[in-house]
Design a protein around this motif. Sequence first.
Motif, PDB file in Angstrom:
ATOM      1  N   LYS A  42       0.821  -1.217   0.000  1.00 54.33           N
ATOM      2  CA  LYS A  42       0.000   0.000   0.000  1.00 54.33           C
ATOM      3  C   LYS A  42       0.857   1.272   0.000  1.00 54.33           C
ATOM      4  CE  LYS A  42      -1.888  -1.237   3.913  1.00 54.33           C
ATOM      5  NZ  LYS A  42      -1.181  -2.489   4.168  1.00 54.33           N
ATOM      6  N   SER A  43       1.779   1.342   0.968  1.00 57.62           N
ATOM      7  CA  SER A  43       2.611   2.549   1.038  1.00 57.62           C
ATOM      8  C   SER A  43       3.459   2.698  -0.208  1.00 57.62           C
ATOM      9  CB  SER A  43       3.519   2.493   2.270  1.00 57.62           C
ATOM     10  OG  SER A  43       2.750   2.430   3.438  1.00 57.62           O
ATOM     11  N   THR A  44       3.973   1.568  -0.700  1.00 59.58           N
ATOM     12  CA  THR A  44       4.792   1.620  -1.910  1.00 59.58           C
ATOM     13  C   THR A  44       3.995   2.224  -3.067  1.00 59.58           C
ATOM     14  OG1 THR A  44       5.967  -0.347  -1.162  1.00 59.58           O
ATOM     15  CG2 THR A  44       6.176   0.229  -3.490  1.00 59.58           C
ATOM     16  N   PHE A 163      -3.518   9.886   2.346  1.00 57.13           N
ATOM     17  CA  PHE A 163      -3.223   9.745   3.769  1.00 57.13           C
ATOM     18  C   PHE A 163      -2.745   8.318   4.038  1.00 57.13           C
ATOM     19  CE2 PHE A 163      -6.515  12.998   3.576  1.00 57.13           C
ATOM     20  CZ  PHE A 163      -6.039  13.967   4.439  1.00 57.13           C
ATOM     21  N   ASP A 164      -1.533   8.194   4.593  1.00 54.34           N
ATOM     22  CA  ASP A 164      -1.032   6.852   4.922  1.00 54.34           C
ATOM     23  C   ASP A 164      -1.288   6.567   6.395  1.00 54.34           C
ATOM     24  OD1 ASP A 164       0.189   4.414   5.049  1.00 54.34           O
ATOM     25  OD2 ASP A 164       2.057   5.050   4.098  1.00 54.34           O
ATOM     26  N   GLU A 165      -2.291   5.776   6.669  1.00 44.51           N
ATOM     27  CA  GLU A 165      -2.694   5.408   8.022  1.00 44.51           C
ATOM     28  C   GLU A 165      -2.804   6.610   8.967  1.00 44.51           C
ATOM     29  OE1 GLU A 165      -0.933   1.870   9.615  1.00 44.51           O
ATOM     30  OE2 GLU A 165      -0.333   1.199   7.624  1.00 44.51           O
ATOM     31  N   PRO A 166      -3.664   7.550   8.607  1.00 43.39           N
ATOM     32  CA  PRO A 166      -3.763   8.779   9.392  1.00 43.39           C
ATOM     33  C   PRO A 166      -4.364   8.549  10.778  1.00 43.39           C
ATOM     34  CG  PRO A 166      -5.549   8.668   7.802  1.00 43.39           C
ATOM     35  CD  PRO A 166      -4.638   7.515   7.505  1.00 43.39           C
ATOM     36  N   SER A 383       7.786  -2.717   5.836  1.00 46.34           N
ATOM     37  CA  SER A 383       6.554  -1.937   5.900  1.00 46.34           C
ATOM     38  C   SER A 383       6.275  -1.602   7.359  1.00 46.34           C
ATOM     39  CB  SER A 383       5.406  -2.730   5.315  1.00 46.34           C
ATOM     40  OG  SER A 383       4.916  -3.643   6.270  1.00 46.34           O
ATOM     41  N   GLY A 384       5.507  -0.520   7.568  1.00 49.68           N
ATOM     42  CA  GLY A 384       5.267  -0.010   8.915  1.00 49.68           C
ATOM     43  C   GLY A 384       4.777  -1.078   9.878  1.00 49.68           C
ATOM     44  N   GLY A 385       3.792  -1.849   9.447  1.00 46.34           N
ATOM     45  CA  GLY A 385       3.236  -2.864  10.332  1.00 46.34           C
ATOM     46  C   GLY A 385       4.246  -3.960  10.641  1.00 46.34           C
TER      47      GLY A 385
HETATM   48 MG    MG Z   1       2.499   1.164   4.963  1.00 42.90          MG
END
Ligand code: MG
Lengths: 494, 349
Positions: A42-44, A163-166, A383-385
């Motif tokens: 997703k972020s990518t 918005f990335d996981e706002p 990735s963040g998670g």
């Molecule tokens: Mg992400």
Amino acid sequence: MNSVELINISKHFGSLMANDGINLKVRDNSVHCIIGENGAGKSTLMKILFGIYRPDSGEIRVNGIPAHFRSAHDAIKLKIGMLHQHFMLVEDFSVIENVILGNELSKGITLDFDKSRQAITGLIEKYNLSLNPDSKVSDLNVSEKQKTELLKLLYRQSEIIIFDEPTAVLSPVEVGEFFKIITKFRDEGKTIIVITHKLKEVREIADDVTVLRRGKSVYSVNRESLDIDVLAKEIVGELEPATALQKINMGNNDIAVEIENIVLDKGGVRKLDGLNMKLRKGEVYGVCGVEGNGQGEIADLIFGLEKYSSGKFITFSDLISLIPDDRIEKGMIKEFSVGENVILKNKNINIISKNLIAKTTSEIVSKYDIRLSDYNAPLQSLSGGNQQKVIFAREIELDNDILVFAHPTRGVDINASAFIHSVIISERNKGKTVLLISSDLDEIFFLADRIGVLYKGKIVREFSSNELSSKSEEDVDVLLEKIGKLMIGITVEE
Amino acid sequence: MELRLKNKLRENIISITISLILTLFITSVIILLIGKNPFDIFGIIISEVFGSGYGLGQALFKATPLIITGSALAICFHASLFNIGAEGQLNLGAFVMSLAAFYFSALPAYLLFPVVIILGFAVSAFWGYIPAIIKIKKGVSEVITTIMMNFIAMALINFLLIEFFAVKSTVRTEKIADWIMIPKLSAYFQFFQGSSVNLTFFIALALAFAVYFMLYKTKFGYYIKAVGFNETAAKYIGIKNNRIMLLSFLIGSGLTSLVGLNFVLGYKGYYEFGFSNNLGFTAIAVALLAKNNPIGIIFTSLLFGMLDYGGLTVNTVIPKEIMFVVQAVVILSILSVDKIVNNYFQSKD
Ligand SMILES: [Mg+2]
Ligand SMILES: Nc1ncnc2c1ncn2[C@@H]1O[C@H](COP(=O)(O)OP(=O)(O)OP(=O)(O)O)[C@@H](O)[C@H]1O
């Protein structure tokens, strides 16, 4: 018409296809949610749309016209804006200064502060941001910092906002405010893309949803035909059988940590103001509160990083695990690999060989289902998670007596959240002491044996396990509302 | 994952090759500008450095103190401590070594060498301790304090020499007994006949490997790097930052004293004011070029050692200072080419 069309986008890192022929159509004037497992890409994908990464192949169309981004600058020119999960603000500058940084309206060679100020206060009023433009950013809480980032995008007149996981960092009340703001954006013609892990939020705001799984776009649906169960299934491919662990009472509920009347000042500001708390073995104690009411200081106090000026602090064990509130700044050395980050905290290891790193990594990766492109890659490239899962894994594997966990599931997908929850309960059942700090009330309700509401550096109300075990849904709603009020300093009649 | 390491190596080899070609080119232009034929000059250098055991030995001799100081500084740099004070630290260490070796010559060898080394190390480490403690307690940047400490060290040595220890009308200490001298390599290898390169070269190599092991294979090394990357995170991981900073400063500055083995015990037999000739600063460049990797530092030191000696061989034709220019060009080109090569491979990956 579509404001954004991503056609057959691919992007690889090493041998990993982070995006593998993704298609995404974002309608004009809509809120489009993107959801998917940690590491799904997703972020990518959003970084590609914002010009930070260049795709290996595929086409980007903005308002129907093919676009070629060499950098974020090019995307900004097309009025695309992105709000990253990690804020990029100058802490020593005021809100206004941060907003105009890089977008200066100049008057000759000096900045035209008056004009900028007018524009900015106008925006604050229009969107009801309740933000003082002259506050220093370092004095703001998370939600206000987010609003400052948002102001930056508005000031640049962004029309397509990503918005990335706002909502990951917001408390429930703040999430509500945030949704009002983006609905307003949509209503006046902007296009909004929101990455989230919460189905509840998708149901609340999405006009359309796209699901990514392992680098592919696997499912798209609009509001009318949205079925949350179907969506949940599409996210993971197949639903894992729910493994809700039962809490077992061990009988042994000795006190593990005793905090009595602690007063703690930091930089001349009172952070803890007569804090009282007793944590027991074999329990999860949940701390509810709006971020910035002393949560960080409680964690620091227990972990032994802060000196208090008065009060009593006793802990029966100094084997303490900690998941700090800010994973990137405090939780990890982002330049180190997964294995190195884990080994760094292992007190029994002094010599670090390549084999040891590889072994540690593969253990953690398989046990906690961490997705990564390369064992040697720095943790920051995960990735963040997945970063969050690494930190959680490390802290659990240490097998310490006291677990201080701030937002343990922040940024983590549904399945992984459930897994983390079951691990926390099983640790509790082993007799460990868990202090759970979270802005997610559902999470606290699900896990905690007792709950303390933290406001301005003290626990203003504690809910015993008896009070929490009243089970009817209305009771829970009443309780939730009560806690919500206490969190923002409203005293409630008992 | 092996693949990635191989790629890294490939990137490094490519970037160093390109930079060396670039350097050669820029230097040629400079030599042309001062009216000389670059081919002649390079011809002389190559035949002098590589044409004889003596030349090669001299280059190794010049590289030895760079390997020692570069490796020592790498420890500080990994902790993000910018120790610019090596010049002062190593001078004091070498100075004290020469005195210890002279005054304790009655001791048996198995005591004398440890005493000499420990005293030298202790004095250099103490010179690092002062800026370290000022940084830890008062938050004053080590860059400023170490620079100041250099001046103080040199003034102090000057004073002590003149007042107490210098051989009359010189700026050097008394010569130590012959039996204390570290053997020259020519004693074992005829090949190096006449060159000053001595066993310290191997000590330097061993030191570089030891520092490499410490930084990349031990928990302590990881702590140092963790503190260097992010102090806040290190604190939350449970590392005692101040202790790590202090230790890396003490070890880093202490180890610089070992250059005394090369010059005092391995070459002249005495300490001479000014012997270091900005070694403490060149070593910074040597370490940074190798990205603070001690194994890399061996190679960058050898390169600088060759340039240094090479400069001397053409001194009659062009000013030897031209070699400083070359060193500077090497630094700039490696740094910039490296960036470009890295970016290139990143965008391809
Ligand atoms: Mg992400
Ligand atoms: N710069 C990078 N270098 C190497 N691998 C990367 C890089 N960025 C992302 N990846 C990998 O690409 C995959 C997709 O990452 P991405 O950040 O897009 O996931 P995500 O869907 O946003 O997940 P999350 O929900 O955890 O934020 C991950 O496996 C990650 O490890």
